[in-house]
Design a protein around this motif. Structure first.
Motif, mmCIF file in Angstrom:
data_model
loop_
_atom_site.group_PDB
_atom_site.id
_atom_site.type_symbol
_atom_site.label_atom_id
_atom_site.label_comp_id
_atom_site.label_asym_id
_atom_site.label_seq_id
_atom_site.Cartn_x
_atom_site.Cartn_y
_atom_site.Cartn_z
ATOM 1 N N PRO A 59 4.832 -15.590 27.129
ATOM 2 C CA PRO A 59 4.549 -15.007 28.453
ATOM 3 C C PRO A 59 5.903 -15.199 29.345
ATOM 4 N N THR A 60 6.552 -16.191 29.464
ATOM 5 C CA THR A 60 7.521 -16.297 30.368
ATOM 6 C C THR A 60 8.685 -17.074 29.524
ATOM 7 N N MET A 61 9.724 -16.518 29.307
ATOM 8 C CA MET A 61 10.813 -17.308 28.542
ATOM 9 C C MET A 61 11.406 -18.100 29.528
ATOM 10 N N GLY A 62 12.131 -19.274 29.048
ATOM 11 C CA GLY A 62 13.107 -20.055 29.750
ATOM 12 C C GLY A 62 13.726 -21.260 28.903
ATOM 13 N N GLU A 63 14.945 -21.477 29.140
ATOM 14 C CA GLU A 63 15.500 -22.597 28.381
ATOM 15 C C GLU A 63 14.711 -24.050 28.326
ATOM 16 N N GLY A 64 14.057 -24.178 29.651
ATOM 17 C CA GLY A 64 13.488 -25.619 29.864
ATOM 18 C C GLY A 64 12.038 -25.408 29.665
ATOM 19 N N ILE A 65 11.526 -24.393 29.311
ATOM 20 C CA ILE A 65 10.017 -24.258 29.007
ATOM 21 C C ILE A 65 9.655 -24.375 27.435
ATOM 22 N N ILE A 66 8.975 -25.541 27.129
ATOM 23 C CA ILE A 66 8.866 -25.662 25.680
ATOM 24 C C ILE A 66 7.420 -25.250 25.339
ATOM 25 N N TYR A 67 7.282 -24.263 24.643
ATOM 26 C CA TYR A 67 5.893 -23.820 24.174
ATOM 27 C C TYR A 67 5.385 -24.383 22.651
ATOM 28 N N ALA A 68 3.994 -24.456 22.692
ATOM 29 C CA ALA A 68 3.532 -25.163 21.494
ATOM 30 C C ALA A 68 4.126 -24.361 20.225
ATOM 31 N N PRO A 69 4.482 -25.001 19.166
ATOM 32 C CA PRO A 69 5.100 -24.606 17.977
ATOM 33 C C PRO A 69 4.064 -24.173 17.120
ATOM 34 N N ALA A 70 2.765 -24.555 17.226
ATOM 35 C CA ALA A 70 1.818 -24.435 16.444
ATOM 36 C C ALA A 70 0.369 -24.107 16.919
ATOM 37 N N ASP A 71 -0.504 -23.763 16.337
ATOM 38 C CA ASP A 71 -2.010 -23.655 16.833
ATOM 39 C C ASP A 71 -2.542 -25.030 16.259
ATOM 40 N N GLY A 72 -3.450 -25.766 17.107
ATOM 41 C CA GLY A 72 -4.103 -26.788 16.713
ATOM 42 C C GLY A 72 -4.414 -27.592 17.773
ATOM 43 N N GLN A 73 -4.759 -28.989 17.725
ATOM 44 C CA GLN A 73 -5.323 -30.093 18.672
ATOM 45 C C GLN A 73 -4.246 -31.066 18.879
ATOM 46 N N VAL A 74 -3.717 -31.271 20.131
ATOM 47 C CA VAL A 74 -2.897 -32.311 20.862
ATOM 48 C C VAL A 74 -3.498 -33.783 20.335
ATOM 49 N N VAL A 75 -2.762 -34.484 19.412
ATOM 50 C CA VAL A 75 -3.499 -35.541 18.981
ATOM 51 C C VAL A 75 -2.547 -36.864 19.238
ATOM 52 N N VAL A 76 -1.349 -36.787 19.679
ATOM 53 C CA VAL A 76 -0.405 -37.911 20.170
ATOM 54 C C VAL A 76 0.377 -37.315 21.303
ATOM 55 N N ILE A 77 0.645 -38.373 22.199
ATOM 56 C CA ILE A 77 1.433 -38.008 23.441
ATOM 57 C C ILE A 77 1.808 -39.361 23.789
ATOM 58 N N GLU A 78 3.109 -39.828 23.462
ATOM 59 C CA GLU A 78 3.634 -41.157 23.530
ATOM 60 C C GLU A 78 5.141 -41.098 23.244
ATOM 61 N N GLU A 79 5.760 -42.326 23.783
ATOM 62 C CA GLU A 79 7.033 -42.683 23.746
ATOM 63 C C GLU A 79 7.330 -43.229 22.387
ATOM 64 N N ALA A 80 8.207 -42.373 21.488
ATOM 65 C CA ALA A 80 8.336 -43.357 20.048
ATOM 66 C C ALA A 80 9.848 -43.283 19.694
ATOM 67 N N GLU A 81 10.121 -43.937 18.867
ATOM 68 C CA GLU A 81 11.468 -43.901 18.392
ATOM 69 C C GLU A 81 11.773 -43.136 17.216
ATOM 70 N N GLU A 82 12.888 -42.219 17.578
ATOM 71 C CA GLU A 82 12.975 -41.347 16.502
ATOM 72 C C GLU A 82 14.153 -41.659 15.800
ATOM 73 N N THR A 83 14.204 -41.924 14.405
ATOM 74 C CA THR A 83 15.136 -42.499 13.632
ATOM 75 C C THR A 83 16.022 -41.607 12.827
ATOM 76 N N GLU A 84 15.586 -40.287 12.821
ATOM 77 C CA GLU A 84 16.349 -39.483 11.866
ATOM 78 C C GLU A 84 17.486 -38.696 12.497
ATOM 79 N N TYR A 85 17.383 -38.140 13.555
ATOM 80 C CA TYR A 85 18.453 -37.468 14.358
ATOM 81 C C TYR A 85 18.707 -38.026 15.544
ATOM 82 N N PHE A 86 17.912 -38.280 16.617
ATOM 83 C CA PHE A 86 18.115 -38.578 17.991
ATOM 84 C C PHE A 86 18.528 -40.135 17.729
#
Length: 215
Positions: A59-86
């Motif tokens: 609908p609206t493109m923007g460098e800071g707008i993050i769209y859903a990458p997939a269809d489905g249900q949101v099951v997690v929203i939390e701070e987590a340690e990302e160990t592979e890249y970041f």
């Protein structure tokens, strides 16, 4: 209805097998053929709908707008340690995809692919806490002038075919298809800690339609 290319061969094989079974049933057990025919049509329809590939326009493109990458249900929203890249804490948002969801995976932001890696692994159920680090998965990192995010495709107990079509250095448009997971799965997003989340636990989202967060 558009069919994703990952489904062409499977749909062809299913069509031939079901047609053969129904022909044999009609010859040797004709009394059962009407019921088998109905079951076959239903099963064939489920396979076809799984590989549907609806056209989605951001609908609206923007460098800071993050769209859903997939269809489905949101099951997690939390701070987590990302160990592979970041290798630091990030804000994790996870989307569970049931076999009835569209399984095309789309670029949540536009930008350049910084990292793309496949990892073999287990097949724990997709909502298991350790599935993000122990299951078969791929990790794709996209960066633009505003934000850098990580997308992780995760196989589940049923999903055992992950496909991704990108490589480091490649430029993606926001909403562009970058992968596909067959038969139920999960996609994790790892965002900056200061990202403003626009979804809630249990919410159903659509790729390229619903905004996950803004940075």
């Amino acid at each position: 209805m558009r069919i994703h290319r990952e489904g062409y061969l499977i749909i062809l094989i299913a069509t031939l097998l079901l047609a053969g079974i129904n022909i044999l049933c009609a010859l040797f057990l004709p009394i059962l053929q009407p019921w088998l025919g109905l079951l076959s049509v239903g099963f064939w329809g489920l396979i076809v709908q799984f590989f549907r590939n609806p056209k989605r326009v951001v609908p609206t493109m923007g460098e800071g707008i993050i769209y859903a990458p997939a269809d489905g249900q949101v099951v997690v929203i939390e701070e987590a340690e990302e160990t592979e890249y970041f290798k630091e804490k990030r804000l994790q948002v996870s989307i569970f995809m049931s076999p009835l969801n569209v399984h095309v995976n789309r670029a949540a932001i536009g930008g350049t692919v910084q990292y793309a890696e496949y990892h073999p692994g287990k097949y724990l159920v997709a909502w298991h806490p350790k599935s993000s680090t122990e299951n078969e998965r791929t990790t794709v990192v996209i960066k633009n002038a505003k934000v850098e995010i990580l997308l992780r495709q995760i196989a589940g107990a049923v999903a055992r075919r992950i496909r991704y079509y990108v490589k480091p250095g490649q430029t993606l448009e926001q909403g562009q298809e970058f992968g596909f997971i067959k038969f139920g799965s999960r996609v994790d997003l790892f965002l900056p800690l200061d990202a403003e989340v626009k979804v809630s636990i249990g919410q159903k989202v659509k790729g390229n339609v619903d905004v996950i967060a803004v940075c």
